[in-house]
Design a protein around this motif. Structure first.
Motif, mmCIF file in Angstrom:
data_model
loop_
_atom_site.group_PDB
_atom_site.id
_atom_site.type_symbol
_atom_site.label_atom_id
_atom_site.label_comp_id
_atom_site.label_asym_id
_atom_site.label_seq_id
_atom_site.Cartn_x
_atom_site.Cartn_y
_atom_site.Cartn_z
ATOM 1 N N TRP A 1 60.070 64.157 27.076
ATOM 2 C CA TRP A 1 61.345 63.698 27.653
ATOM 3 C C TRP A 1 62.018 64.882 28.305
ATOM 4 N N ARG B 1 39.085 58.539 31.552
ATOM 5 C CA ARG B 1 38.881 59.509 32.623
ATOM 6 C C ARG B 1 37.500 60.137 32.458
ATOM 7 N N THR C 1 55.623 61.329 24.347
ATOM 8 C CA THR C 1 54.582 60.353 24.026
ATOM 9 C C THR C 1 53.190 60.959 24.176
ATOM 10 N N VAL D 1 61.020 56.254 28.735
ATOM 11 C CA VAL D 1 59.787 55.469 28.699
ATOM 12 C C VAL D 1 58.719 56.216 29.499
ATOM 13 N N THR D 2 57.520 56.228 28.961
ATOM 14 C CA THR D 2 56.382 56.760 29.720
ATOM 15 C C THR D 2 55.499 55.601 30.145
ATOM 16 N N ILE D 3 55.059 55.678 31.390
ATOM 17 C CA ILE D 3 54.186 54.649 31.953
ATOM 18 C C ILE D 3 52.852 55.310 32.278
ATOM 19 N N THR D 4 51.772 54.794 31.760
ATOM 20 C CA THR D 4 50.459 55.388 32.049
ATOM 21 C C THR D 4 49.453 54.287 32.339
ATOM 22 N N SER D 5 48.678 54.477 33.387
ATOM 23 C CA SER D 5 47.614 53.509 33.656
ATOM 24 C C SER D 5 46.480 53.750 32.679
ATOM 25 N N GLN E 1 55.365 53.316 26.743
ATOM 26 C CA GLN E 1 55.637 53.988 25.475
ATOM 27 C C GLN E 1 56.999 54.655 25.495
ATOM 28 N N GLY E 2 57.584 54.781 24.328
ATOM 29 C CA GLY E 2 58.833 55.506 24.212
ATOM 30 C C GLY E 2 59.919 54.661 23.581
ATOM 31 N N GLN F 1 57.531 58.249 47.045
ATOM 32 C CA GLN F 1 56.865 58.523 45.780
ATOM 33 C C GLN F 1 55.623 59.373 46.059
ATOM 34 N N LEU G 1 62.056 53.241 36.759
ATOM 35 C CA LEU G 1 62.317 54.310 35.798
ATOM 36 C C LEU G 1 62.842 55.566 36.464
ATOM 37 N N ARG H 1 64.844 61.944 39.947
ATOM 38 C CA ARG H 1 65.207 62.071 38.547
ATOM 39 C C ARG H 1 65.673 63.498 38.250
ATOM 40 N N GLU I 1 57.438 52.364 37.798
ATOM 41 C CA GLU I 1 57.774 53.773 38.031
ATOM 42 C C GLU I 1 59.028 53.903 38.886
ATOM 43 N N HIS J 1 59.292 60.256 42.117
ATOM 44 C CA HIS J 1 60.010 59.829 43.320
ATOM 45 C C HIS J 1 60.859 60.976 43.836
ATOM 46 N N MET K 1 52.457 48.914 38.494
ATOM 47 C CA MET K 1 52.648 50.302 38.050
ATOM 48 C C MET K 1 53.736 50.974 38.898
ATOM 49 N N ALA L 1 50.067 51.459 29.650
ATOM 50 C CA ALA L 1 50.711 51.853 28.391
ATOM 51 C C ALA L 1 52.193 52.071 28.678
#
Ligand SMILES: Cc1cc2nc3c(=O)[nH]c(=O)nc-3n(C[C@H](O)[C@H](O)[C@H](O)COP(=O)(O)OP(=O)(O)OC[C@H]3O[C@@H](n4cnc5c(N)ncnc54)[C@H](O)[C@@H]3O)c2cc1C
Ligand SMILES: NC(=O)c1ccc[n+]([C@@H]2O[C@H](COP(=O)([O-])OP(=O)(O)OC[C@H]3O[C@@H](n4cnc5c(N)ncnc54)[C@H](O)[C@@H]3O)[C@@H](O)[C@H]2O)c1
Ligand SMILES: Cc1cc2nc3c(=O)[nH]c(=O)nc-3n(C[C@H](O)[C@H](O)[C@H](O)COP(=O)(O)O)c2cc1C
Ligand SMILES: [Zn+2]
Lengths: 90, 997, 200, 419
Positions: free
Chosen positions: C47, C120, C112, B752-756, B673-674, A56, B743, A83, B740, A64, B736, B671
């Protein structure tokens, strides 16, 4: 060691997290085949030579990457996103 | 002017004088001097003592290969031991000390070790000190007593004990071509590449670029070589696609053409500029590398070859030509090759008398004889030096007739009075960097040298590094390598005209003059030729065994001068050819590297600090801060005179009595999302999330793939496709990555989106009987009553003019709410809550009170979810959905994970009213003398104000089945033993009536 | 958060932000350090296959036309945007309200929107030695050829994750997690002492 | 062969050290043996030694592909301790400790085992409690351990930074006084000489390149020096486990090979007597009798058989070292190297019969197998000789993963790079 992230380009090893053997097959989620699960969770190919592995880019774009790397020389012969995204495309 | 300083010449600035001290005595030198050259110029011959025998030692070399003249440099109280005097540039105020001597360098008591020589030959310690079988010194005791003395005698310099305040930095660089070595080959390569527009870095470990041109005495394009080099350097300095790095040792060749280099930025300055580091550690990612690192001269092995005054010929030449220093007045030369003749010549020109040139070769070319004639010296072909004599200074040598083919001496030894002996045993290309990847060096019989291996990375070689030992070849190769490095084709090259001394490359295969006496191979480690033969007798014949058994090549110089002679002697003992014996493995660093430079900016500041938005408020309000991973969190807000226990008891009572508030901003927040967000959560959590209504939160548990518990937390559904997941502080990053991974690798089909978003939100948990009233008093835009905000409900509103999101959930067991707002407003909202809460008795509380309340409630954290427990062990099996598979579900029922004797979560009550200790064990039968029979251990403990008792959570074999039974805490480490009762982990309000309100 | 909030936002750097020249500045400063404090920062994720529409949406909302290619970006008129991962973009506006604006423009079919305005901290480094100073921290190539104007890069300094955008020939905006901002700022100041720096 | 002793040393010193004999013979391999041990590392040699000594099985060959001790036994940071948390480990390593305490005598070879203590630093109360748990576990298994305060630690190692303003202040430490260091090479050479003296053939430069089979059964090996038959073939090749087992057709195991780097500084006068480990990361240091600080940290974190690592870990280790000893920044790194570690999925080893008939497997030592050498050899020899495990290694099976009976000291699960 440098790994060429398909998105970010060549980056230093310190930006990556090793995620191990890329040959493992996760059984279907509802599979009850304990041997298959055991193989997936615990067994690893550990070749001396080219190794198909997953990294990653955790200190970068976080995707990844499927990397073929020689475990005797550390030479990398390929690095593609796991992906379906294409490298270089925004 | 000292007798050893030449009248003129050398690349030192005679107009200026520098003052420094060595072992407390004051000396002077000139800019351009090294400590070695300056001390030699002052007539100093004794520089140090050897490692084992404490023999007096002078200077052998002039550069990085020096094994003998090691000193400690003092910067205030900071100490830098083991620095070769040849690598120290003098500056005003420099303080240097000699090492490994007591009481003084010239009179060292440990020199008696020499007498015990045969007794302490290679590997002697393996054969003795086993000690008696019985008695107080049995086992390892006897050895340990002896070892104490051995340790004291060993070692070189002394390290400091006071923190070093110097600055170290790291630098990342990228280039098309990195040229290592700025001799004729490297300079030419850099120039060729630069002219093609390549981004070039040229590094050399010496302060003065030019390499051997600085002292070769050759003429290039009609100019002295040194001036030719200086001009080339100036040309390179003038273009902006070249970076010159003098004083920079490229010491490591790592994967991906990543090279490590140490720049000694300000060691040569009395006062570094403001902010200027002492050392800078370069990590250079080069598309290609040109290795032009030159070659290192080898000594010859003969009795007394370690005496002060015996020196490598090339080094002496360098002292004369580059530093204007004469290593001796009456000089002899001992060689097996042509190169030393040039040294003789240089010293002659500098004012020394060359008494004799002793050459092991019987046949010497007419050219060389002619050349020798110019040095007005006696020629002794077919001779060898069989002894060098003297103590702290060389007084003379003995010479005998020598037959190179048989290696035998004959005739009467003849004494020659000299104060300096130059020796040359041939040259070894500096192939270290090329060899670090482990590729095999190739032996060249003609040159009697190992040449670089086939490249394992992207480099080309040039100059003496490749075995091309003449300057015209070096320049030719440098040009070609420079072009090849930037993929440019060969073009016309006007090679400069070179006037050089005569001489053929290569040397006679003579490494040792085998006669009686101590002949040193590894000078620093006192490894003699006899030690090599002893290793052979005892079967340590592989070069790697030889090295380990004798420690040959393991000293601070890593055998730069000694390795080849050593293996040549082993090869002779085995009757094998040198390449059959091979070399030992080359490893980074090429030469020693300061640890400070490798730590770089982390020296003095290991890790960054993570601060919550309310950090400054906590400090201002008396919080004691606690380091949790990288975060700092309030432990307690102590009042004057309070103990930690008193403080957390007060904070807990305050919370349970009226209301308390705690900073929970460190909780991991992700977060999710999606369109497939709910689906993802269903797969990774053991329980169901797709059924969660918008505006509600749910407690969730995650397992690892292997079925063990991983992390827990609440996840809030903010919108149909919009979740806010919270994780424990410690596991935020891991969770996290876990998400990831799934996914990207396992379920790429999920959208799906993953955000810290941990840092986006400030979080405060406010709980206690008055919590709702406090919120009601300050929240605008929403009601917070039961109807509007039921348990696990979420509302949006404003506090103090700031938008907030409030979720009613409870870790403390009280009626409690988590209030989230934008992080930059965190302090404002917190202060507003404190202000409004004042009349309601609101108290801020820290981690200790948080921990106390969670223990009272029996909630688990990382101490219990420790990577070895299952959901069942923690009584969380109610969260394992039977309706769906989830990560870990397939593996969680393996026999070992459902065994009856697993450690399971229980509560513990101290029955002797004394505090319990974290990490104490639980036993059924107390045995203070001989503790045994642990059935588990305490994971967390506190004084429970609610129960008025010392309580704990514990993981105990059998768990629930033991509820109500007696046991003991057994904590031999802290001497705490006593009776306890094992109870349910739900100590307080098990029905949850308080939090449901 | 459609309407502007009156309450002042507290910078994590407030305690350590000392305006003026520092370090070896006697012969001029090598870099200027500042905190631009944009009103909004959002992350957008498209996406697979929807990247084009995302880029269009960015243009619609901000007027910024993103170039093609990994890490491509633009910075003009108080706004900036750049790609930092496949299909992912960071957009910055000196005004607040960006998240709400994108929430309307980006339908669930495209991707999204995640508001990180508080999450930040942006630190700006500008000046002839900016590349030199940043190279002390990050293992990426800051030369203009390798890191063109407007482009963005995701990278890390040990534990500190950073997104960096080149917003000028010798100017970079470094986005770090808010909780690390003070630590990173302190380190950056320390690393800038050698060349002399001015806090604007 | 001559006994080693002070007297022998003296006698030899007088005649110019001419009479010393090779420490072990260099025999040609025979056509067959009762037992072949593949791998001339510490574990393989110890196994052969205990086969001969404890079970009278002397028709044994140890086959080593390179020079003896070229593997991890010759490249580790020499720390010997039994400070483990989980009972199967604590018991096993404590037994090993007992063997260490008498090893020099047993072998008539000074392996320089020095019980100078191993100290783990704790940097928070929570970590201190964690260490207390481990220390107490040791005490309940008969091993020694003590807690130390910062002031006591400072007395032991004056250069350590116990100031409260360190980024990770030292809160205390867990000390095992009986732990310490041993001379890596001497362990290999001592066991080799000991086994050789009991009749074992130690065959260097003999690489196993395949397994001879009779149906399912392993009946010998093919090597770079020809075929060699054996009733039993025991594999103890540490980092090479993956490669060697592949030769037997087993291409997946719960093992990954990772590179671990180690470092040594230039020689210093006595600076540090105790072995000390940093608690907020991964760094351990001791000082060799020669004076070099020998230290290491985490594995590089990717599969490798290259015996060399990369820069990021180098820098991490140095930074952590200076966090403990901020006076060492001017001391210099002399040499770095790497070894290939057989990382298992729970961080604990395998010593077991199988996985094929006629075969025995010893692996999974991660980066902690040096200290295990005596007990590993002892238990492996027992397992080979008796065809069933000793009590001490009964838990170290290969099927424990499948069965979920894990021995996971760190609780990291099946992520080898984290063990
Ligand atoms: C840098 C480093 C530091 C360490 N520090 C410590 C420490 O402080 N404390 C501790 O307890 N442990 C430590 N370890 C771990 C310890 O060194 C190993 O776990 C242990 O040495 C492994 O057992 P061994 O000695 O039998 O392995 P090895 O010495 O590696 O033996 C295996 C042998 O098998 C041989 N071999 C491989 N393939 C074949 C073949 N096909 N045919 C014939 N022979 C073959 C190899 O050449 C090798 O000699 C460390 C390891 C490393 C790398
Ligand atoms: N037998 C002989 O007569 C003989 C033998 C060897 C060299 N030479 C002479 O050597 C010259 C060859 O020129 P050259 O350019 O190949 O070599 P050189 O010795 O002139 O230059 C090599 C340079 O590389 C530097 N260097 C070495 N390792 C380094 C490292 N790791 N990092 C940074 N810098 C490093 C050295 O400090 C030196 O300045 C000729 O002039 C020739 O006369 C002659
Ligand atoms: C405990 C220990 C101490 C060491 N001390 C030194 C030393 O003082 N000098 C040295 O050059 N190498 C030293 N080494 C490293 C060895 O030279 C060598 O690098 C290591 O054994 C690995 O072998 P290799 O580099 O040949 O692969 C030491 C190694 C160990 C394990
Ligand atoms: Zn990337």
């Amino acid at each position: 060691m440098l790994i060429t992230c398909p998105y970010c380009g060549p980056r230093d090893l310190s930006e990556f997290t090793y995620q191990g053997d890329g040959n493992r097959q996760r059984p279907a989620p509802n599979s009850q085949d304990l041997d298959a699960w055991n193989a997936y969770v615990y067994d690893r190919q550990n070749p001396a030579g080219d190794h198909n592995e997953i990294w990653q880019h955790s200190g970068g774009c976080r995707i990844h990457i499927r990397v073929v790397r020689n475990t005797l020389t550390h030479a990398i012969s390929s690095a593609v996103p796991v992906r379906g995204h294409h490298g270089g495309k925004a | 002017m000292s007798p050893r300083r030449t009248e003129q010449g050398g690349r030192i600035d005679r107009a200026r004088t520098i003052r420094f001290t060595f072992d407390g005595a004051a000396y002077s030198g000139h800019p351009g001097d090294t400590l070695a050259s300056a001390l030699l110029a002052n007539g100093v011959s004794l520089f140090g003592r050897s490692f084992k025998y404490h023999r007096p030692r002078g200077v052998l070399a002039a550069g990085v290969d020096e094994p003998n003249a090691l000193v400690t440099i003092l910067r205030g109280e900071a100490r830098e031991p083991n620095i070769p005097a040849t690598m120290v540039e003098i500056h005003d105020g420099l303080v240097a000390e000699s090492q490994n001597r007591f009481p003084s360098l010239s009179w060292d008591v440990s020199a008696v070790n020499q007498l015990a020589g045969p007794l302490i030959s290679g590997g002697f310690y393996y054969k003795t000190f086993m000690g008696p079988i019985i008695g107080p010194l049995k086992g390892t005791r006897f050895w340990m007593v002896c070892e104490r003395f051995i340790r004291r005698a060993a070692g070189l310099g002394r390290a400091g004990t006071v923190p070093d305040k110097a600055r170290y930095e790291r630098m990342n660089a990228f280039c098309d071509v990195l040229v290592v070595g700025a001799g004729p080959a490297g300079l030419t390569a850099a120039k060729a590449a630069a002219e093609k527009g390549a981004r070039v870095i040229l590094a050399d470990l010496e302060p003065r670029l030019g390499g051997s041109a600085n002292w070769s005495g050759e003429v290039i394009d009609g100019k002295p070589a040194a001036e030719w080099a200086a001009a080339a350097v100036n040309d390179l300095r003038a273009v902006d696609n070249v970076r010159l790095l003098p004083r920079t040792t490229v010491w490591g060749y790592y994967d991906g053409n990543t090279l490590a280099a140490l720049e000694r930025v300000s060691d040569h300055k009395q006062h570094p500029a403001k902010g200027e580091p002492r050392h800078r550690q370069w990590t250079i990612r080069a598309k290609t590398v040109v290795l032009a690192t030159g070659a290192l001269e080898r000594p010859l092995v003969f009795p007394g070859n370690d005496r002060p005054g015996v020196m490598l010929a090339g080094a002496a030449e360098r002292y004369a030509n580059e530093f204007g220093v004469l290593p001796g007045q009456k000089v002899a030369v001992f060689t097996n090759n042509d190169s030393a003749y040039r040294a003789a010549h240089a010293l002659k020109q500098a004012g020394a008398a060359i008494v004799a040139i002793i050459d092991v070769r019987a046949d010497i070319s007419a050219d060389m004889l002619d050349f020798a004639g110019k040095a007005e010296t006696e020629m002794l072909p077919g001779h060898a030096v069989v002894a060098a004599e003297g103590g702290r200074k060389l007084t003379g040598i003995k010479v005998q007739r020598f037959d190179a083919a048989s290696g035998t001496v004959s005739g009467e030894p003849r004494s020659v009075a000299v104060d300096c002996l130059l020796m040359s045993g041939g040259w070894s290309p500096a192939i270290h960097l090329a060899s670090q990847a482990g590729a095999k060096a190739e032996w060249n019989e003609a040159l009697q040298a190992f040449l670089p291996p086939k490249p394992t990375q992207k480099w080309t070689g040039a100059g003496a590094f490749t075995g091309a030992f003449s300057t015209d070849e070096a320049i030719e190769q440098g040009h070609a390598a420079g072009l090849a490095a930037c993929s440019a084709g060969r073009d016309h090259f006007d090679a400069p005209a070179i006037e050089a001394a005569p001489g053929a490359p290569g040397s006679e295969p003579v490494f040792e003059i085998q006669v009686t006496g101590k002949s040193f191979v590894d000078f620093q480690h006192d490894v003699t030729a006899e030690d090599v033969r002893l290793a052979h007798r005892e079967g340590f014949v592989s070069v790697e065994h030889l090295k380990r058994y004798t420690t040959l090549g393991m000293a601070t110089d890593q055998g730069k001068t000694s390795n080849v002679p050593g293996l040549a002697i082993m090869a002779a003992a085995l009757g094998k050819a040198i390449p059959q014996v091979g070399t030992t493995r080359f490893r980074p660093p090429y030469s020693a590297v300061s640890i400070g430079s490798l730590a770089g900016e982390r020296h003095g500041d290991l890790k960054p600090e993570r601060l919550t938005p309310m950090h400054d408020w906590h400090i201002a309000n008396g919080a004691t801060m606690y380091s949790a991973g990288l975060w700092w969190r309030p432990q307690i807000y102590g009042h004057a005179g309070e103990t930690v226990e008193q403080a957390y008891v007060r904070e807990t009572k305050g919370t349970r009595g009226t209301a308390g508030i705690v900073d929970v901003s460190t909780l991991g927040k992700i977060a999710v999302q999606g369109p497939d967000a709910a689906e993802l959560l269903d797969r990774v959590y053991t329980n169901m999330f797709s059924t969660l209504a918008v505006g509600k939160a749910r407690y969730g548990l995650m397992l690892r793939e292997d079925g063990l518990a991983f992390d827990d937390g609440t996840t809030w559904r903010l919108g149909e496709q919009d979740f806010l997941m919270t994780t424990t502080t410690a596991n935020a990053g891991k969770v996290m990555q876990h998400l990831e991974y799934f996914l990207d690798v396992i379920w790429p089909e999920l959208k799906v989106t993953i955000t810290s978003v941990t840092d986006q939100w400030a979080g405060a948990a406010i709980g206690g009987p008055n919590a709702r009233a406090i919120l009601a008093a300050c929240v605008e835009g929403t009601a917070v009553d039961n109807a509007a905000l039921p348990f696990m409900g979420i509302v949006h509103g404003e506090i103090g003019g700031v938008p907030v999101m409030i979720c009613r959930l409870s870790f403390s067991g009280e009626m409690a709410f988590e209030v989230y707002c934008g992080a930059d407003w965190g302090t404002h909202v917190w202060e507003t809550l404190m202000e409004v809460g004042k009349p309601f008795g609101l108290v801020p509380y820290g981690l200790e009170a948080l921990g106390t309340m969670r223990i009272e409630k029996g909630h688990v954290t990382g101490a219990e979810i420790d990577g070895r427990t299952t959901a069942r062990d923690l009584h969380l099996d109610w969260m394992l959905s039977k309706k769906k598979p989830f990560v870990g579900s397939a593996m969680m029922d393996r026999e070992g994970l459902v065994a009856a004797d697993r450690l399971q979560l229980v509560g513990i009550v101290s029955l002797d009213n004394r505090p319990l200790n974290g990490g104490a064990h639980i036993v059924e039968q107390l045995d203070e003398e001989n503790p045994h029979g642990s059935i588990g251990h305490i994971t967390a403990c506190c004084y429970s104000p609610s129960l008025g008792k010392y309580i704990a959570l514990a993981l105990v074999e059998g768990g629930k089945a033991r509820h109500g039974s007696r046991a003991f805490t057994s904590d031999p480490l802290r001497g705490r033993f006593g009776p306890v009762e094992i109870v349910s982990h739900h100590f307080f309000d098990p029905e949850g009536s308080r939090m449901h309100g | 958060m459609a309407r502007s909030i009156e309450i002042e936002r507290l910078s994590p750097l407030a305690q350590v932000y000392r305006a003026g020249p520092h370090g070896n500045f006697e012969d001029g400063v090598g870099v200027a350090l500042s905190e631009p404090r944009p009103g909004s920062i959002v992350q957008l994720a498209a996406w697979p296959g929807e990247e084009r529409r995302m880029i269009d949406a960015i243009r619609t909302v901000t007027g910024l036309a993103l170039p093609d290619g990994a890490g491509g970006g633009v910075s003009e008129g108080g706004k900036a945007a750049f790609g930092f991962a496949p299909g992912k973009f960071t957009v910055v506006d000196e005004k607040d309200g960006l998240a709400a604006a994108f929430a309307k423009a980006i339908t669930p079919a495209i991707g999204t929107v995640t508001d990180l305005s508080h999450g930040r901290t942006v630190i700006r480094i500008e000046g002839p030695e900016a590349e030199w100073v940043l190279a002390k921290f990050f293992a990426i190539d800051f030369s203009l050829a390798a890191f063109p104007l407007g482009a963005g890069r995701s990278t890390t300094h040990h534990d500190v994750f950073a997104q960096i955008q080149r917003t000028g020939p010798d100017r970079f905006d470094v986005h770090v997690f808010r909780s690390f901002a003070r630590s990173f700022w302190t380190a950056l100041c320390h690393g800038s002492e050698e060349v002399g720096y001015e806090v604007a | 062969m001559a006994e080693y002793s002070a007297l022998a040393l003296l006698k030899n010193a007088f005649n110019g050290n001419k009479d010393w004999k090779p420490a072990w013979r260099k025999p040609q391999p025979k056509a067959s043996y009762d037992v072949i041990v593949v791998g001339g590392g510490g574990h393989g040699l110890a196994t052969a030694y205990y086969l001969a000594k404890e079970h009278g099985i002397t028709n044994v060959a140890v086959l080593e592909k390179g020079w003896l001790g070229s593997g991890n036994v010759g490249r580790n940071t020499v720390t010997v301790r039994s400070n483990y948390l989980l009972p199967p480990n604590t018991r096993f390593y404590e037994y090993s400790m007992k063997l260490w305490e008498n090893l020099s005598h047993d072998l008539n070879y000074n392996v320089m085992f020095s019980q100078r203590g191993v100290l783990n630093l704790a940097h928070s109360p929570a970590q201190f409690d964690d260490y207390a748990r481990r220390g107490n576990a040791m005490r309940h298994q008969g091993a020694d351990s003590e807690l130390m305060t910062p002031a006591e630690i400072k007395r032991l190692m004056p250069a350590i930074d116990i100031s409260g303003n360190a980024r990770f202040p030292i809160y205390g430490g867990l000390m095992q006084p009986r732990a310490g260091t041993a001379r890596h090479d001497a362990v290999a050479w001592g066991y080799a000489r000991g086994a050789d003296r009991r009749g074992v053939d130690i065959v260097e430069n003999c690489e196993v390149t395949g397994f001879l089979r009779d149906g399912d059964r392993i009946v010998g090996v093919s090597t770079s020096r020809g075929e060699i038959r054996a009733k039993k073939v025991a594999v103890a090749v540490a980092g090479s486990t993956g490669r060697v087992m592949q030769l037997a057709g087993i291409d997946r195991l719960p093992i990954e090979s990772h590179v671990l780097q180690a470092f040594v500084t230039e020689s210093l006068k006595p600076f540090l007597d105790t072995v000390v480990t940093f608690g907020m990361g991964h760094c351990y240091i001791n000082q060799s009798d020669k004076g070099g600080l020998v230290y290491g940290g985490d594995i590089d974190g990717y599969n490798s058989y290259a015996q060399r690592g990369n820069l990021p870990i180098v820098e991490d280790v140095m930074a952590e070292m200076l966090a403990m000893f901020p006076s060492l920044s001017g001391v210099r790194l002399l040499r770095s190297w790497g070894g290939v570690c057989d990382m298992s999925m729970d961080g604990s080893p395998v010593i077991a019969k199988g996985p094929l008939p006629g075969m025995y497997l010893n692996c999974g030592w991660c980066y902690g197998g040096f200290k295990a050498t005596p007990a590993s050899g002892f238990c492996f020899a027992h397992t080979i000789a008796r065809d069933e495990p000793h009590d001490l290694n009964a838990a170290f099976t290969l099927d424990r993963f499948r069965r979920g009976i894990l021995i996971d000291e760190k609780g990291q699960g099946a992520t080898p790079r984290l063990h």
